[in-house]
Structures are given as C-alpha cells and as structure tokens.
Write a protein that holds these residues in place. Structure first.
Motif, PDB file in Angstrom:
ATOM      1  N   ALA A  49      51.876 -22.971  41.399  1.00 15.22           N
ATOM      2  CA  ALA A  49      51.542 -23.644  40.144  1.00 15.22           C
ATOM      3  C   ALA A  49      52.600 -24.708  39.919  1.00 15.22           C
ATOM      4  CB  ALA A  49      51.539 -22.653  38.989  1.00 15.22           C
ATOM      5  N   ARG A  87      47.498 -24.810  42.479  1.00  7.37           N
ATOM      6  CA  ARG A  87      46.983 -25.455  41.279  1.00  7.37           C
ATOM      7  C   ARG A  87      48.076 -26.366  40.735  1.00  7.37           C
ATOM      8  NH1 ARG A  87      43.251 -25.055  43.227  1.00  7.37           N
ATOM      9  NH2 ARG A  87      41.501 -23.662  42.974  1.00  7.37           N
ATOM     10  N   CYS A  89      49.116 -29.612  37.724  1.00  8.87           N
ATOM     11  CA  CYS A  89      48.825 -30.415  36.537  1.00  8.87           C
ATOM     12  C   CYS A  89      49.172 -31.855  36.873  1.00  8.87           C
ATOM     13  CB  CYS A  89      49.655 -29.937  35.350  1.00  8.87           C
ATOM     14  SG  CYS A  89      49.534 -31.068  33.929  1.00  8.87           S
ATOM     15  N   CYS A  97      47.356 -31.922  27.516  1.00  7.41           N
ATOM     16  CA  CYS A  97      46.626 -30.915  28.292  1.00  7.41           C
ATOM     17  C   CYS A  97      47.202 -29.525  28.030  1.00  7.41           C
ATOM     18  CB  CYS A  97      46.714 -31.238  29.786  1.00  7.41           C
ATOM     19  SG  CYS A  97      48.399 -31.085  30.445  1.00  7.41           S
ATOM     20  N   CYS A  99      47.564 -27.494  30.743  1.00  7.90           N
ATOM     21  CA  CYS A  99      47.978 -27.031  32.070  1.00  7.90           C
ATOM     22  C   CYS A  99      49.409 -27.419  32.416  1.00  7.90           C
ATOM     23  CB  CYS A  99      47.014 -27.505  33.153  1.00  7.90           C
ATOM     24  SG  CYS A  99      46.716 -29.276  33.253  1.00  7.90           S
ATOM     25  N   GLY A 105      48.315 -22.924  31.170  1.00  7.05           N
ATOM     26  CA  GLY A 105      46.991 -23.250  31.707  1.00  7.05           C
ATOM     27  C   GLY A 105      46.860 -23.071  33.209  1.00  7.05           C
ATOM     28  N   LEU A 106      47.859 -23.503  33.985  1.00  9.53           N
ATOM     29  CA  LEU A 106      47.780 -23.339  35.446  1.00  9.53           C
ATOM     30  C   LEU A 106      47.728 -21.863  35.822  1.00  9.53           C
ATOM     31  CD1 LEU A 106      50.370 -25.984  36.741  1.00  9.53           C
ATOM     32  CD2 LEU A 106      47.877 -26.127  36.841  1.00  9.53           C
ATOM     33  N   ARG A 108      46.559 -19.443  33.976  1.00 12.03           N
ATOM     34  CA  ARG A 108      45.224 -18.928  33.630  1.00 12.03           C
ATOM     35  C   ARG A 108      44.189 -19.341  34.690  1.00 12.03           C
ATOM     36  NH1 ARG A 108      46.552 -20.179  27.757  1.00 12.03           N
ATOM     37  NH2 ARG A 108      47.171 -18.142  26.960  1.00 12.03           N
ATOM     38  N   GLN A 109      44.312 -20.574  35.203  1.00  7.25           N
ATOM     39  CA  GLN A 109      43.406 -21.002  36.279  1.00  7.25           C
ATOM     40  C   GLN A 109      43.542 -20.086  37.489  1.00  7.25           C
ATOM     41  OE1 GLN A 109      43.893 -25.162  37.368  1.00  7.25           O
ATOM     42  NE2 GLN A 109      44.094 -25.780  35.232  1.00  7.25           N
ATOM     43  N   ASP A 112      41.991 -16.674  36.719  1.00  6.38           N
ATOM     44  CA  ASP A 112      40.523 -16.754  36.720  1.00  6.38           C
ATOM     45  C   ASP A 112      39.976 -16.869  38.138  1.00  6.38           C
ATOM     46  OD1 ASP A 112      40.547 -16.605  33.966  1.00  6.38           O
ATOM     47  OD2 ASP A 112      40.159 -18.747  33.649  1.00  6.38           O
ATOM     48  N   GLU A 113      40.577 -17.756  38.936  1.00  2.80           N
ATOM     49  CA  GLU A 113      40.065 -17.974  40.282  1.00  2.80           C
ATOM     50  C   GLU A 113      40.209 -16.733  41.154  1.00  2.80           C
ATOM     51  OE1 GLU A 113      39.938 -21.228  43.796  1.00  2.80           O
ATOM     52  OE2 GLU A 113      40.307 -21.754  41.709  1.00  2.80           O
TER      53      GLU A 113
END
Length: 177
Positions: A49, A87, A89, A97, A99, A105-106, A108-109, A112-113
């Motif tokens: 990240a 991931r 930003c 943003c 992320c 945010g990164l 969380r990405q 999720d992925e």
C-alpha cells in the motif's frame, strides 16, 4: 491466510524527498527483495500500500509507476516469491481522496480484494502516516528504521508499534514467531 501489508518507498526501496520518478531511481534496499521472497515462500500473502502523489503532482505517470512495480514483481519472483497485490494512491495531497495515507482507503481496498479482515495484520512502514493508516483498520504496526523511519522513531508512535532496523529484521521476527 497470513497477510502482511508493506509500504513501498523507504521500506522496500530507497526513498527520496524529490520522489522516485523513474525506473532508474527505483533502487531496492539491501535485503528487502529477499525478505519479501522468504515471507512469500513461507506462505504469507504480500500486499503493498503506497502513496504515489508524484503522479498527481505530474512528476511521473502511471506507466512509469507500473514499470517500477513490474521490476519489484520480477525481482521477488527471481527469488522464488511473489507480491500478491499492490495498491497505490495517485492523488496529490489536496485531492480529498480517502486512499492517501494516513487515511485507510488503500487498506480497505486490500481487505476487500482479498476478502480478509485486517485485525492484527502486520503493516510495515517508515512513516507515521503508514502506521496510522494501518492502525485505523486494526493492523499491528511495525516501524522500520530505513527511509524516514529513523526520524519517525522519535515521534509519538501508535500503541503497540514494534520497531526494527529494516524489513529483513521484521521478516526474521515474523518467521520465528
């Protein structure tokens, strides 16, 4: 799944206040590629990240960033390991943003992925914002003294932060645990 989330600049490769703007400037830190490969071969899932505001600032483009990441993937693969997910930003600090670290945010990405909880997941960074982003989603913070880490060590760190000389030392610790 054993997951770890790594920052890039200052943890995996050399950092620069003038930004890492080209493939020639992307220089792995001693031991970092081998450390990632060892962790990968031990069954860990490796995610990266990274804030890359140099894109938003116009210093380099996403194709150049991809070249850097392709080099990272290639070098780790040559050592028998793999980086599972990267991931980043691309936004400038004023873009608003969610992320850009220290916002999570990164992370969380990545969660999720990979469909994976981040509770207790180690996150390795060299700056306070790296650690804060991970802590916001339940990660366990690891500070390395490489990059900006030696100066970050003297700041007020998130509770429970573990401090190591470099990524190789973190990996040694994790593989011995």
């Amino acid at each position: 799944m054993k997951l770890i989330i790594l920052d890039r600049d200052g943890v995996i490769n050399q950092d620069s206040d003038a930004y890492i703007k080209s493939l020639d400037e992307w220089i792995p830190l001693p031991g970092s590629i081998d450390a990632i490969a060892r962790l990968s071969k031990a069954g860990w899932t490796i995610a990266v990240a990274t804030n890359q505001s140099g894109i938003g600032r116009g210093y380099y483009d996403e194709a150049t960033l991809q070249d850097m990441h392709d080099r990272l993937l290639q070098l780790v693969a040559e050592q028998g390991g793999k980086v599972d997910l990267i991931r980043y930003c691309p936004h400038a600090p004023d873009a608003g943003c969610d992320c850009r670290k220290p916002l999570p945010g990164l992370f969380r990405q990545i969660a999720d992925e990979l469909d994976h909880s981040l509770d207790g997941v180690p996150t390795v960074g060299d700056s306070l914002r790296d650690l804060e982003a991970g802590c916001a989603v339940g990660c366990t913070p690891y500070l390395v003294r490489t990059g900006k880490g030696a100066s970050t060590e003297h700041k007020t760190l998130p509770a429970g932060t573990r401090v190591f000389d470099d990524l190789a030392a973190v990996v040694d610790h994790l593989l011995e645990s």
